[in-house]
Enzyme design. Structure first.
Site, short mmCIF file in Angstrom:
data_model
loop_
_atom_site.label_atom_id
_atom_site.label_comp_id
_atom_site.label_asym_id
_atom_site.label_seq_id
_atom_site.Cartn_x
_atom_site.Cartn_y
_atom_site.Cartn_z
N GLU A 287 0.85 -1.18 0.00
CA GLU A 287 0.00 0.00 0.00
C GLU A 287 0.90 1.24 0.00
OE1 GLU A 287 -3.11 -0.11 -0.39
OE2 GLU A 287 -3.78 -2.09 0.30
N ASP B 184 -18.94 -9.84 -8.15
CA ASP B 184 -18.85 -9.09 -6.89
C ASP B 184 -18.18 -7.74 -7.12
OD1 ASP B 184 -19.14 -9.02 -3.93
OD2 ASP B 184 -16.94 -8.89 -4.01
#
Length: 356
Positions: free
Chosen positions: A263, A288
């Protein structure tokens, strides 16, 4: 390369064609058309190189000097390809600019004037085919009668003919249930081509719901999973089938996988542990993904920009879908490469029926 090949560094080569007794000859027109095609090929090759930059971070050979000489090579390669068979763009220009000279130029190269006169004009159909590929409709087959080959308007039918599917999707859409099961059983894919063939049919269905180009969904999945080589695995080693890096966010009721992930915090890349959703199949991951975007208010603005796929992914990044500051740019680079490959494949598919 033969002795008559033009070097891309020879700035006077084209200027010399405008003087002398042969200034308006069919041979000179052929060279001008080929040079124009080489410019088109060079743009296409450059786009392919740019797409690979998404995976060039940390490569010690990815230096300004390497890219400089690579650009030189690509420029000369484009000229050489245009002088050979090329993509057929030069022939289309010849027919449009000067049909008589185009016919004489072909006759001179083949030695048969009759063969040049009988050669079908596919220019109008070629234009339709390129529009179809760019719009995500797919391949139009070149035949002897362009008018008879004209397909129905794909927008008029909720289920367009398979001939209007993008070429790669058309091939993959014929996969049997056994092949689909085999795809879901894969924990990794051996090549980008294998990954794309497997994912594009499912991307078509998801993209139809969002209204975005399916190549961009495949590109996003490729970026998230390293072309299917780094798909998140569960504790028992089985695949999570998670193609889009969607986390559980404390709301997911199904299986999950807890792994280390990269990240960007304050522009700095770091490792963190996070919990990601697990699915029973890759198709469930696509479904999804659509549901996740549609049910999350933070992506409402992005969903209004799906007609422009690049803008759509910029909005996704702005809304916080990913922390990588170059996330949208990387997806766009990969998608453009996939679209270019589809366009090339569409042209090559009908090569034996006459260059368009």
């Amino acid at each position: 390369m033969h002795s008559n090949s033009i070097s891309y560094t020879d700035l006077n080569a084209m200027a010399q064609l405008k003087v002398g007794s042969k200034a308006d000859s069919a041979e000179n027109l052929q060279q001008v058309a080929s040079q124009f095609e080489s410019l088109f090929l060079n743009v296409m090759v450059k786009s392919m190189r740019d797409a690979n930059q998404a995976f060039a971070e940390g490569n010690p050979l990815n230096t300004p000097q390497t890219r400089f000489y690579q650009d030189m090579y690509d420029s000369q390669l484009s000229v050489h390809l245009a002088e050979k068979q090329g993509m057929g763009l030069a022939d289309v220009m010849l027919r449009q600019l000067s049909p008589e000279k185009a016919a004489s130029a072909v006759s001179a190269s083949t030695g048969t004037a009759a063969a040049a006169a009988e050669r079908p004009d596919h220019s109008a159909l070629l234009a339709r085919r390129r529009l179809a590929v760019s719009a995500g409709w797919g391949e139009v087959t070149l035949g002897q009668n362009p008018a008879a080959d004209k397909p129905a308007n794909p927008a008029a039918s909720p289920e367009p003919s398979r001939n209007w599917l993008p070429l790669r999707a058309q091939q993959a859409a014929e996969a049997s249930p056994a092949m689909v099961a085999a795809t879901n059983a894969k924990t990794r894919f051996d090549s980008p081509a294998e990954f794309t063939r497997a994912m594009l049919p499912m991307a078509e269905k998801a993209a139809a719901r969002l209204g975005v180009d399916p190549h961009y969904l495949v590109a996003q999945a490729a970026l998230e999973t390293g072309w299917g080589k780094s798909i998140i695995r569960q504790q028992d080693g089985t695949s999570s089938h998670n193609l889009f890096g969607i986390k559980t966010h404390g709301q997911w009721q199904g299986e999950s996988a807890n792994v280390l992930t990269s990240e960007y915090r304050g522009g700095v890349k770091q490792q963190e542990r996070a919990s990601f959703r697990s699915y029973d199949s890759y198709e469930q991951s696509f479904n999804d993904y659509v549901a996740f975007l549609e049910s999350n208010g933070r992506y409402e603005q992005a969903l209004t920009r799906t007609a422009d796929a690049d803008a759509f992914f910029r909005e996704l990044q702005q809304a916080g879908y990913a922390t990588d500051p170059r996330y949208a740019a990387k997806v766009s680079q990969i998608a453009r490469k996939l679209i270019s490959e589809d366009a090339m494949a569409a042209v090559n598919t009908n090569a034996n029926e006459g260059r368009a």
